[in-house]
Motif scaffolding. Structure first.
Motif, PDB file in Angstrom:
ATOM      1  N   PHE A 266       0.882  -1.205  -0.039  1.00 32.33           N
ATOM      2  CA  PHE A 266      -0.142  -0.049   0.052  1.00 32.33           C
ATOM      3  C   PHE A 266       0.846   1.308  -0.123  1.00 32.33           C
ATOM      4  O   PHE A 266       0.419   2.313  -0.823  1.00 32.33           O
ATOM      5  CB  PHE A 266      -1.153   0.026   1.194  1.00 32.33           C
ATOM      6  N   SER A 267       1.788   1.010   0.864  1.00 32.74           N
ATOM      7  CA  SER A 267       3.134   2.409   0.875  1.00 32.74           C
ATOM      8  C   SER A 267       3.395   2.511  -0.711  1.00 32.74           C
ATOM      9  O   SER A 267       3.656   3.918  -1.109  1.00 32.74           O
ATOM     10  CB  SER A 267       4.182   2.070   1.749  1.00 32.74           C
ATOM     11  N   ALA A 268       3.802   1.534  -1.363  1.00 37.76           N
ATOM     12  CA  ALA A 268       4.515   1.567  -2.795  1.00 37.76           C
ATOM     13  C   ALA A 268       3.316   2.372  -3.744  1.00 37.76           C
ATOM     14  O   ALA A 268       3.734   3.027  -4.209  1.00 37.76           O
ATOM     15  CB  ALA A 268       4.849   0.350  -3.339  1.00 37.76           C
ATOM     16  N   ILE A 269       2.183   1.772  -3.683  1.00 36.82           N
ATOM     17  CA  ILE A 269       0.930   2.415  -4.302  1.00 36.82           C
ATOM     18  C   ILE A 269       0.846   3.750  -4.030  1.00 36.82           C
ATOM     19  O   ILE A 269       0.787   4.713  -4.880  1.00 36.82           O
ATOM     20  CB  ILE A 269      -0.125   1.630  -4.236  1.00 36.82           C
ATOM     21  N   THR A 270       1.021   4.191  -2.709  1.00 38.66           N
ATOM     22  CA  THR A 270       0.715   5.605  -2.345  1.00 38.66           C
ATOM     23  C   THR A 270       1.804   6.512  -3.022  1.00 38.66           C
ATOM     24  O   THR A 270       1.732   7.593  -3.426  1.00 38.66           O
ATOM     25  CB  THR A 270       0.455   5.719  -1.000  1.00 38.66           C
ATOM     26  N   VAL A 271       3.137   6.055  -2.797  1.00 36.07           N
ATOM     27  CA  VAL A 271       4.459   6.858  -3.270  1.00 36.07           C
ATOM     28  C   VAL A 271       4.273   6.745  -4.786  1.00 36.07           C
ATOM     29  O   VAL A 271       4.556   8.028  -5.306  1.00 36.07           O
ATOM     30  CB  VAL A 271       5.444   6.016  -2.742  1.00 36.07           C
ATOM     31  N   ALA A 272       3.782   6.035  -5.630  1.00 33.05           N
ATOM     32  CA  ALA A 272       3.642   5.969  -7.020  1.00 33.05           C
ATOM     33  C   ALA A 272       2.516   6.998  -7.515  1.00 33.05           C
ATOM     34  O   ALA A 272       2.809   7.782  -8.194  1.00 33.05           O
ATOM     35  CB  ALA A 272       3.248   4.782  -7.586  1.00 33.05           C
ATOM     36  N   GLU A 273       1.578   6.927  -6.803  1.00 30.97           N
ATOM     37  CA  GLU A 273       0.342   7.949  -6.969  1.00 30.97           C
ATOM     38  C   GLU A 273       0.677   9.421  -6.759  1.00 30.97           C
ATOM     39  O   GLU A 273       0.519  10.190  -7.297  1.00 30.97           O
ATOM     40  CB  GLU A 273      -0.936   7.444  -6.408  1.00 30.97           C
ATOM     41  N   SER A 274       1.544   9.530  -5.502  1.00 32.68           N
ATOM     42  CA  SER A 274       2.040  10.773  -5.062  1.00 32.68           C
ATOM     43  C   SER A 274       2.771  11.339  -6.126  1.00 32.68           C
ATOM     44  O   SER A 274       2.718  12.498  -6.225  1.00 32.68           O
ATOM     45  CB  SER A 274       2.493  10.744  -3.622  1.00 32.68           C
ATOM     46  N   THR A 275       3.906  10.320  -6.564  1.00 32.95           N
ATOM     47  CA  THR A 275       4.834  10.922  -7.540  1.00 32.95           C
ATOM     48  C   THR A 275       4.080  11.612  -8.697  1.00 32.95           C
ATOM     49  O   THR A 275       4.392  12.484  -9.396  1.00 32.95           O
ATOM     50  CB  THR A 275       5.752   9.855  -7.835  1.00 32.95           C
ATOM     51  N   SER A 276       3.046  10.826  -9.295  1.00 27.43           N
ATOM     52  CA  SER A 276       2.295  11.306 -10.487  1.00 27.43           C
ATOM     53  C   SER A 276       1.750  12.464 -10.066  1.00 27.43           C
ATOM     54  O   SER A 276       1.711  13.499 -10.872  1.00 27.43           O
ATOM     55  CB  SER A 276       1.054  10.049 -10.810  1.00 27.43           C
ATOM     56  N   LEU A 277       1.078  12.735  -8.914  1.00 27.61           N
ATOM     57  CA  LEU A 277       0.508  13.873  -8.493  1.00 27.61           C
ATOM     58  C   LEU A 277       1.392  14.869  -8.571  1.00 27.61           C
ATOM     59  O   LEU A 277       1.100  16.198  -8.910  1.00 27.61           O
ATOM     60  CB  LEU A 277      -0.545  13.849  -7.172  1.00 27.61           C
ATOM     61  N   ALA A 278       2.588  14.881  -7.956  1.00 27.02           N
ATOM     62  CA  ALA A 278       3.438  15.861  -7.741  1.00 27.02           C
ATOM     63  C   ALA A 278       4.128  16.412  -9.142  1.00 27.02           C
ATOM     64  O   ALA A 278       4.061  17.503  -9.594  1.00 27.02           O
ATOM     65  CB  ALA A 278       4.767  15.471  -6.924  1.00 27.02           C
ATOM     66  N   ASN A 279       4.158  15.243 -10.262  1.00 31.66           N
ATOM     67  CA  ASN A 279       4.607  15.665 -11.406  1.00 31.66           C
ATOM     68  C   ASN A 279       3.566  16.381 -12.162  1.00 31.66           C
ATOM     69  O   ASN A 279       3.923  17.248 -13.163  1.00 31.66           O
ATOM     70  CB  ASN A 279       4.647  14.307 -12.148  1.00 31.66           C
ATOM     71  N   MET A 280       2.356  16.225 -11.818  1.00 32.74           N
ATOM     72  CA  MET A 280       1.144  17.043 -12.542  1.00 32.74           C
ATOM     73  C   MET A 280       1.032  18.280 -12.282  1.00 32.74           C
ATOM     74  O   MET A 280       0.870  19.598 -12.703  1.00 32.74           O
ATOM     75  CB  MET A 280      -0.101  16.098 -12.206  1.00 32.74           C
TER      76      MET A 280
END
Length: 127
Positions: A78-92
């Motif tokens: 769950f932490s890995a998925i959260t980091v991946a989505e957070s990275t996508s959000l930050a990149n946006m």
């Protein structure tokens, strides 16, 4: 089978705190930095981060309670998925690598959101 100490009321409280905090932070950022065409992607990323963070916190609390290696692995997932989505959000919000928005991205991130939603439904079930 061991009975967890987190009640549905406590889980709901955790989810609401994360939800309100994330929305208070993300709504002003989204309107300022994200174009109208990209707001659907932005909403999917925000929802995925909220759900992933909730599942990570509940996973960590459950691991600390039972000290089971499987629960640690679930927390890690769950932490890995959260980091991946957070990275996508930050990149946006502040692009640091190339962004391409297409049907593939929409389907992929929507499926991640649906998967996290099913996990949350499972957590709140009381069978």
């Amino acid at each position: 089978m061991q009975k967890p100490t987190l009640s549905i009321k406590e889980k709901t409280k955790i989810l609401l705190i994360i939800l309100v905090t994330a929305l208070v932070i993300s709504i002003p950022l989204g309107f300022d930095r994200v174009s109208f065409e990209e707001r659907g992607y932005y909403a999917i990323h925000v929802a995925s981060v909220i759900f992933g963070l909730f599942l990570s916190i509940v996973g960590l609390i459950t691991y600390l309670e039972f000290r089971n290696i499987r629960l640690l692995m679930i927390f890690g997932a769950f932490s890995a998925i959260t980091v991946a989505e957070s990275t996508s959000l930050a990149n946006m919000l502040n692009p640091f690598f190339e962004i391409t928005y297409g049907t593939h991205d929409l389907i992929t991130h929507s499926l991640i959101l649906v998967m996290l939603s099913f996990f949350i439904v499972g957590i709140f079930r009381s069978d």
